[in-house]
Design an enzyme around this catalytic site. Sequence first.
Site, PDB file in Angstrom:
ATOM      1  N   GLU A  44       0.827  -1.206   0.000  1.00 10.93           N
ATOM      2  CA  GLU A  44       0.000   0.000   0.000  1.00 10.93           C
ATOM      3  C   GLU A  44       0.862   1.257   0.000  1.00 10.93           C
ATOM      4  OE1 GLU A  44      -3.982   1.562   2.415  1.00 10.93           O
ATOM      5  OE2 GLU A  44      -2.727  -0.012   3.269  1.00 10.93           O
ATOM      6  N   LYS A 113      -9.290   3.450  -2.699  1.00  7.25           N
ATOM      7  CA  LYS A 113      -9.679   2.640  -1.538  1.00  7.25           C
ATOM      8  C   LYS A 113     -11.072   3.043  -1.079  1.00  7.25           C
ATOM      9  CE  LYS A 113      -7.586   0.998   2.791  1.00  7.25           C
ATOM     10  NZ  LYS A 113      -6.402   1.135   3.690  1.00  7.25           N
ATOM     11  N   CYS A 174      -6.066  -3.530   1.639  1.00  5.47           N
ATOM     12  CA  CYS A 174      -5.754  -3.641   3.071  1.00  5.47           C
ATOM     13  C   CYS A 174      -6.994  -3.771   3.949  1.00  5.47           C
ATOM     14  CB  CYS A 174      -4.892  -2.468   3.504  1.00  5.47           C
ATOM     15  SG  CYS A 174      -4.103  -2.721   5.119  1.00  5.47           S
ATOM     16  N   PRO A 359      21.405   2.732  29.213  1.00  2.80           N
ATOM     17  CA  PRO A 359      21.730   2.686  30.639  1.00  2.80           C
ATOM     18  C   PRO A 359      21.349   1.298  31.168  1.00  2.80           C
ATOM     19  CG  PRO A 359      20.381   4.612  30.087  1.00  2.80           C
ATOM     20  CD  PRO A 359      20.319   3.674  28.920  1.00  2.80           C
ATOM     21  N   LEU A 360      22.332   0.453  31.388  1.00  4.08           N
ATOM     22  CA  LEU A 360      22.107  -0.950  31.752  1.00  4.08           C
ATOM     23  C   LEU A 360      22.078  -1.072  33.275  1.00  4.08           C
ATOM     24  CD1 LEU A 360      21.754  -3.813  30.711  1.00  4.08           C
ATOM     25  CD2 LEU A 360      24.239  -4.005  30.545  1.00  4.08           C
ATOM     26  N   SER A 361      20.882  -1.307  33.823  1.00  5.41           N
ATOM     27  CA  SER A 361      20.698  -1.256  35.275  1.00  5.41           C
ATOM     28  C   SER A 361      20.957  -2.575  35.983  1.00  5.41           C
ATOM     29  CB  SER A 361      19.262  -0.820  35.591  1.00  5.41           C
ATOM     30  OG  SER A 361      18.341  -1.833  35.211  1.00  5.41           O
ATOM     31  N   GLY A 362      20.928  -3.675  35.239  1.00  4.08           N
ATOM     32  CA  GLY A 362      21.004  -4.978  35.884  1.00  4.08           C
ATOM     33  C   GLY A 362      19.639  -5.593  36.104  1.00  4.08           C
ATOM     34  N   GLY A 363      18.578  -4.860  35.700  1.00  2.00           N
ATOM     35  CA  GLY A 363      17.220  -5.378  35.780  1.00  2.00           C
ATOM     36  C   GLY A 363      16.779  -5.964  34.456  1.00  2.00           C
ATOM     37  N   ASP A 365      14.319  -5.211  32.372  1.00  2.00           N
ATOM     38  CA  ASP A 365      13.884  -4.350  31.273  1.00  2.00           C
ATOM     39  C   ASP A 365      15.058  -3.873  30.425  1.00  2.00           C
ATOM     40  OD1 ASP A 365      11.212  -4.582  31.929  1.00  2.00           O
ATOM     41  OD2 ASP A 365      11.267  -2.885  33.305  1.00  2.00           O
ATOM     42  N   SER A 366      16.065  -3.285  31.050  1.00  2.00           N
ATOM     43  CA  SER A 366      17.229  -2.846  30.281  1.00  2.00           C
ATOM     44  C   SER A 366      17.974  -4.052  29.712  1.00  2.00           C
ATOM     45  CB  SER A 366      18.164  -1.997  31.141  1.00  2.00           C
ATOM     46  OG  SER A 366      18.654  -2.721  32.248  1.00  2.00           O
TER      47      SER A 366
END
Length: 716
Positions: A44, A113, A174, A359-363, A365-366
């Site tokens: 499209e 469309k 679509c 920023p790598l926090s150790g948790g 998510d990061s």
Amino acid sequence: MGHLITVATSLNQWSLDFQGNLERILESICIAKQRGATLRVGPELEITGYGCQDHFLEGDTALHSWEVLAKIIESEEAQGILCDIGMPVMHKNVMYNCRVIIYSGKILLIRPKMWLANDGNYRELRWFTPWMKHRYTEDHYLPRIIHAVTGQTKVPFGDAVVSTVDTCIGVELCEELFTPSSPHILMGLDGVEIFTNSSGSHHELRKLYRRVELIKEATTKLGGVYLYANQQGCDGDRLYYDGCAMIAVNGHIIAQGSQFSLNDVEVVTATIDIEDVRAHRATSSRSMQAAGAERYERIEVDFALSHGKFASEGDVDDLIISRRFKVRYHQPEEEIALGPACWLWDYLRRSRTQGYFVPLSGGIDSCATSVIVYSMCRLIADAAARGDVHVIADARRIAGEPEDSPYVPTDAREFCGRIFHTCFMGTENSSIDTRRRAKELSEAIGSYHVDLNMDTVVTAVRNLFSFVTGVKPQYRVHGGSAAENLALQNIQARLRMVLAYLFAQLLPWVRGRSGGLLVLGSANVDESLRGYFTKYDCSSADVNPIGAISKTDLKRFIKYAQGAFDLPILEGFLDAIPTAELEPITENYIQSDEADMGMTYDELSVFGRLRKVEKCGPYSMFTKLCHEWGSTLSPVQIAEKVKHFFFEYARNRHKMTTLTPSYHAEQYSPDDNRFDLRPFLYPSRFPWQFKKIDEVAVSLPDRSAGQVDAIKTKTA
């Protein structure tokens, strides 16, 4: 029986990249012809890119679309093949989202469309108008740049079909496939045997199954050939279009493209026997309905799609009929590994920056954000090993290598070390475990890692406040108030954002390179929904690959990556209790995310789905959960949970206006910028709604397990 070669094409287009889009379209047509195809279908709005947004309102966009179409029509590639091209067209001063059907230097039909996508991530009615004159065409007078190429003054514009020497082709665009009364039904009853669908369909976790079932269903009862072409890649916004071009015949998928790929052009072809469609349709009930069907105008073209060979004639090695096969579905954890990774690659190479910073926090998510970047590096290494010249060229440029360099990024960890930078920003509140996990993960994936303590910066800000005001704020565990405790946490969070951008801008310089890095966010969809993050903290970034992914799915992804990517270090992230580490750790207290939020991540996922997908307000959410949770919680307990969620959601809704642009992956995303259009100032205590909930809660019987056991004990 006449064999018919058909084709569906996936392209990685980029909004307003008219030159690049043209080159990819021409390449796809060339590949289609090389494979013997006589019909080519593209995604499209492929000339402009789907996500131009308000640029569709600009005259320049329409002008450049015609200029690109002129180049396609007069190209050698487009001769001798029927092509279905997507672009916006202004007809009688009204803008339409159109398909332009061309053949050998002529425009056959412009088909606008008729049913527009206008919810969720889509706002087509903002830029386009639906064509309301069904089964009707008008004359469209062509611009001079097209007349100079085709010699045509006007062409049919509207709802019609294209009739070749040997079959009939109809267009479905679509959203029209997703509507209750899809155009393919009436077209099929009027004898259309091949349906094309040009799509701009984005990726969501667990969504592909629905798309496949609709495509199969489109020809199960009706019979016919269905060609589905979709855009693939990031065209400049929060969406990732996940390709998966398909060809179906009589309700069975016979060809499928990749769902996640780094390829800019992917062509999917299949050989079908059109007589199979006619045999499938030879039923009395279908024939009775077809006999009374309304007529479509047919645009005739003196061209046969079939090659004119028959099975009895021999010499059909290149015309082996494609057979049905099992559709490939990725598990949700695989989708997280592949979709956001491909999106990040497109964003990185097109923004022309030198890499990413996290920023790598150790948790977890990061960790998930970092592992997705590593997954991107793995995909690049695989593509480079296959000799993908486009990926290799982009990788050399991003890594700072000259164009004529022999460097080939075939080692994912090595390439990750060149373009991915991580940093643990510790304070006195950080634990040894999180610092260790961050360092070990960076070593496992190969990122360039920095480890620092920012206590002096935090202390400086705290002392500045004390100097100006004469009072010194304290943490809660040291006797401070809730306001003091929150302010001290936010100092750390916001300073991490400042430091993240400092290091992102200067780390390439430190390493003797030029350019800067894009900062990646790592706030998941559940925390955003609840507002459990600091405004303008380290969740504020350039882009966020996990911003619309639930904590539950992220855990599943990390578990998958542990084995699939050979990263045993990830086990420690799965076992760790989620914590922000913004308060002092004592013998009696360790900060916990779920304790701070007053609800679990699993509960947040349920609240999010009911609020957005099921369209529930506070009261209807309460009544639904009484049925779902009534066996474990009392109505009063459910009422308290629902009220607590809506109160926190409402008072933190203002944070959604500043959310980092995120990869869209989940239907209950609270993204305020595009997807979830709601107020950001609420009567957060919902007095009318909460009062009704309380009244009903006390009147309902308690069916929870604890109450039932108590009744049984009392009776005994």
